[in-house]
Design an enzyme around this catalytic site. Structure first.
Site, mmCIF file in Angstrom:
data_model
loop_
_atom_site.group_PDB
_atom_site.id
_atom_site.type_symbol
_atom_site.label_atom_id
_atom_site.label_comp_id
_atom_site.label_asym_id
_atom_site.label_seq_id
_atom_site.Cartn_x
_atom_site.Cartn_y
_atom_site.Cartn_z
ATOM 1 N N CYS A 111 0.835 -1.217 0.000
ATOM 2 C CA CYS A 111 0.000 0.000 0.000
ATOM 3 C C CYS A 111 0.868 1.266 0.000
ATOM 4 O O CYS A 111 1.871 1.353 0.721
ATOM 5 C CB CYS A 111 -0.915 0.002 1.217
ATOM 6 S SG CYS A 111 -2.047 1.395 1.237
ATOM 7 N N CYS A 151 0.543 4.589 6.934
ATOM 8 C CA CYS A 151 -0.074 4.427 8.263
ATOM 9 C C CYS A 151 0.909 3.683 9.175
ATOM 10 O O CYS A 151 1.306 2.550 8.866
ATOM 11 C CB CYS A 151 -1.383 3.669 8.149
ATOM 12 S SG CYS A 151 -2.459 4.357 6.870
ATOM 13 N N CYS A 195 0.457 -0.128 10.289
ATOM 14 C CA CYS A 195 -0.094 -1.127 9.361
ATOM 15 C C CYS A 195 0.950 -2.058 8.753
ATOM 16 O O CYS A 195 1.984 -1.614 8.235
ATOM 17 C CB CYS A 195 -0.872 -0.423 8.252
ATOM 18 S SG CYS A 195 -1.737 -1.595 7.182
ATOM 19 N N CYS A 250 -16.887 -8.364 5.168
ATOM 20 C CA CYS A 250 -16.135 -7.117 4.997
ATOM 21 C C CYS A 250 -14.866 -7.404 4.212
ATOM 22 O O CYS A 250 -14.012 -8.167 4.673
ATOM 23 C CB CYS A 250 -15.743 -6.554 6.352
ATOM 24 S SG CYS A 250 -17.124 -6.388 7.488
ATOM 25 N N CYS A 291 -19.663 -5.227 2.950
ATOM 26 C CA CYS A 291 -18.884 -4.039 3.315
ATOM 27 C C CYS A 291 -17.555 -4.114 2.577
ATOM 28 O O CYS A 291 -16.996 -5.206 2.451
ATOM 29 C CB CYS A 291 -18.632 -4.033 4.825
ATOM 30 S SG CYS A 291 -17.579 -2.669 5.372
ATOM 31 N N CYS A 310 -19.087 3.002 7.972
ATOM 32 C CA CYS A 310 -18.406 2.309 9.066
ATOM 33 C C CYS A 310 -17.130 3.099 9.314
ATOM 34 O O CYS A 310 -16.239 3.110 8.460
ATOM 35 C CB CYS A 310 -18.092 0.872 8.654
ATOM 36 S SG CYS A 310 -17.075 0.003 9.867
ATOM 37 N N ARG A 340 -18.232 -1.575 17.591
ATOM 38 C CA ARG A 340 -17.557 -2.877 17.448
ATOM 39 C C ARG A 340 -16.242 -2.939 18.222
ATOM 40 O O ARG A 340 -15.435 -2.016 18.154
ATOM 41 C CB ARG A 340 -17.268 -3.147 15.960
ATOM 42 C CG ARG A 340 -16.631 -4.516 15.699
ATOM 43 C CD ARG A 340 -16.504 -4.819 14.213
ATOM 44 N NE ARG A 340 -17.711 -4.438 13.530
ATOM 45 C CZ ARG A 340 -17.749 -3.721 12.395
ATOM 46 N NH1 ARG A 340 -16.640 -3.347 11.807
ATOM 47 N NH2 ARG A 340 -18.901 -3.404 11.856
HETATM 48 N N1 SAM Z 1 -6.752 0.574 3.257
HETATM 49 C C1 SAM Z 1 -8.010 0.793 3.825
HETATM 50 C C2 SAM Z 1 -8.055 1.987 4.689
HETATM 51 O O1 SAM Z 1 -7.052 2.406 5.224
HETATM 52 O O2 SAM Z 1 -9.157 2.514 4.900
HETATM 53 C C3 SAM Z 1 -8.558 -0.375 4.587
HETATM 54 C C4 SAM Z 1 -7.842 -1.272 5.440
HETATM 55 S S1 SAM Z 1 -7.205 -0.668 6.956
HETATM 56 C C5 SAM Z 1 -6.222 -2.030 7.347
HETATM 57 C C6 SAM Z 1 -8.572 -0.604 8.079
HETATM 58 C C7 SAM Z 1 -8.325 -0.223 9.517
HETATM 59 O O3 SAM Z 1 -7.786 -1.303 10.224
HETATM 60 C C8 SAM Z 1 -7.395 0.921 9.805
HETATM 61 O O4 SAM Z 1 -7.993 2.163 9.604
HETATM 62 C C9 SAM Z 1 -7.074 0.685 11.266
HETATM 63 O O5 SAM Z 1 -8.022 1.335 12.087
HETATM 64 C C10 SAM Z 1 -7.199 -0.831 11.422
HETATM 65 N N2 SAM Z 1 -5.871 -1.458 11.582
HETATM 66 C C11 SAM Z 1 -4.951 -1.645 10.621
HETATM 67 N N3 SAM Z 1 -3.829 -2.199 11.146
HETATM 68 C C12 SAM Z 1 -4.062 -2.376 12.468
HETATM 69 C C13 SAM Z 1 -3.279 -2.882 13.562
HETATM 70 N N4 SAM Z 1 -2.040 -3.310 13.401
HETATM 71 N N5 SAM Z 1 -3.851 -2.915 14.778
HETATM 72 C C14 SAM Z 1 -5.114 -2.476 14.952
HETATM 73 N N6 SAM Z 1 -5.877 -1.974 13.975
HETATM 74 C C15 SAM Z 1 -5.372 -1.912 12.751
HETATM 75 FE FE1 SF4 Z 2 -2.867 1.153 3.389
HETATM 76 FE FE2 SF4 Z 2 -2.787 -0.063 5.763
HETATM 77 FE FE3 SF4 Z 2 -3.086 2.568 5.652
HETATM 78 FE FE4 SF4 Z 2 -5.114 0.974 4.847
HETATM 79 S S1 SF4 Z 2 -4.284 1.136 6.912
HETATM 80 S S2 SF4 Z 2 -4.326 2.808 3.807
HETATM 81 S S3 SF4 Z 2 -3.924 -0.736 3.980
HETATM 82 S S4 SF4 Z 2 -1.265 1.419 4.950
#
Ligand code: SAM
Ligand code: SF4
Ligand code: DTB
Length: 338
Positions: A66, A70, A73, A110, A141, A201, A274
């Site tokens: 990606c 973040c 992530c 989802c 979703c 959501c 949730r």
């Molecule tokens: N890429 C898309 C986005 O950012 O909207 C969707 C996937 S992203 C993985 C969805 C959510 O998962 C993130 O906004 C975050 O809140 C949660 N998330 C991701 N990695 C995580 C982690 N290591 N621990 C807890 N929550 C996590």
């Molecule tokens: Fe990409 Fe992970 Fe951020 Fe979603 S949470 S935008 S998958 S880096």
């Protein structure tokens, strides 16, 4: 600690507000724990059966690589997490997995893709996934990153019920978590989704190193939107080796997590709240407190997107011990023709 106002009896109708002030939201969050829990549970009972929990199943339909950074992530190309990237899954495989999830009790499927935003060529296979999930009788979703108005409309026309797009934390703390996009970008996509007629959501993560004020302000942002998100996922950070936040963050106090759930329930009385990521690191007792605080939704199954989840046998045991049933379960036999 100062006591807070208690709500009317459980049969009263909850007041839906969009004008919460910093001070009132913070006073609720910091109230004596018994007062906070009583208020949240009373409000919860005004709109929901407190013994029912809505069950969702996640599937990562496109893993890794990606472009966003973040800091928590596993799927960001900016971090060295050793997660192999993969292409978008075949819609037929996705639909097979959705059917298994439905038979395990999930009512919503989802699908997540590790994209900054979908390309036009991605839309057709995603739409096929949405239509396939809907044909199973489940809610659909997706979470695909930022959308254009036209993409939101295409998803709505395909029958999509929910779009997940989290704000993750407060506007003030946001630059400590992500730098490749702004908090305003997130709100912009949330608005597009809502304007297209798709349910929103939207929630966040706790344990990033944020302060209580950031948790309160994140929820206040959601509660003061023109319409409350229909679904509010609260994730507890799952520390991923190789991500910057895993190196600096310390685990959140479980009571702080429960307080955040309670505040979400109080400020957004009719939304599903949730307990999202992080349940493998939570005790049964902590989860029970979350349900008492007004959480009424979880992810089931062995896997979230890239990390493990407690799994069905553990959750079945927990539900049995607490007298909880899965809301609107579709079951193996309800759709035996599909
Ligand atoms: N890429 C898309 C986005 O950012 O909207 C969707 C996937 S992203 C993985 C969805 C959510 O998962 C993130 O906004 C975050 O809140 C949660 N998330 C991701 N990695 C995580 C982690 N290591 N621990 C807890 N929550 C996590
Ligand atoms: Fe990409 Fe992970 Fe951020 Fe979603 S949470 S935008 S998958 S880096
Ligand atoms: C949400 O708020 N949490 C889910 C879902 N929306 C997409 C994702 C949790 C991901 C946890 C880390 C992982 O499995 O990679």
């Amino acid at each position: 600690m100062n006591s807070i106002d208690m709500p009317a009896l459980a049969d009263a109708t909850p007041t839906i507000r969009h004008d919460w002030t910093r001070e009132e939201a913070a006073a609720i969050y910091h109230a004596p724990f018994a007062d906070l829990m009583f208020r949240a549970q009373t409000i919860h009972r005004q709109s929901f059966n407190p013994n029912e929990v809505q069950c969702n199943q996640l599937l990562n339909v496109k893993t890794g690589g990606c472009a966003e950074d973040c800091g928590y992530c596993s799927q960001s190309a900016h971090h060295d997490t050793e997660l192999p990237a993969s292409k978008l899954m075949d819609p037929k495989k996705v639909i097979e997995s959705a059917k298994a999830a439905r038979d395990a009790g999930a009512t919503r499927y989802c699908m997540g893709a590790a994209w900054r935003e979908p390309k036009e060529r991605d839309m057709a296979p995603v739409i096929e996934m949405v239509k396939g999930v809907k044909a199973l009788g489940m809610e659909a979703c997706v979470t695909l990153g930022m959308l254009t108005d036209d993409q939101a409309k295409q998803l709505k026309d395909a029958g999509l019920d929910y779009y997940n797009h989290n704000i993750d934390t407060s506007e003030e703390f946001y630059p400590n978590v992500v730098t490749t996009r702004s908090f305003a970008d997130r709100i912009d996509t949330v608005n597009k989704v809502h304007d297209a007629g798709i349910k929103v959501c939207c929630g966040g993560i706790l344990g990033l190193g944020e302060k209580p004020t950031d948790r309160v302000e994140m929820l206040r942002t959601l509660a003061n939107l023109p319409q409350h998100p229909e679904s509010v996922p609260i994730n507890m950070l799952i520390p991923i080796e190789g991500t910057p936040i895993a190196e600096t963050a310390t685990p959140i106090d479980p009571f702080e997590f429960v307080r955040t759930i309670a505040l979400a329930r109080i400020m957004m009385p009719k939304s599903d709240v949730r307990i999202a990521a992080g349940r493998t690191a939570m005790s049964d007792e902590m989860q029970a407190l979350c349900f008492l605080a007004g959480a009424n939704s979880i992810f089931i199954g062995e896997q979230l997107l890239t990390t493990p989840n407690p799994g069905d046998s553990k959750d079945r045991q927990l539900f049995a011990r607490l007298g909880i049933t899965a809301r609107g379960e579709l079951g193996v036999h309800a759709h035996s023709d599909v």
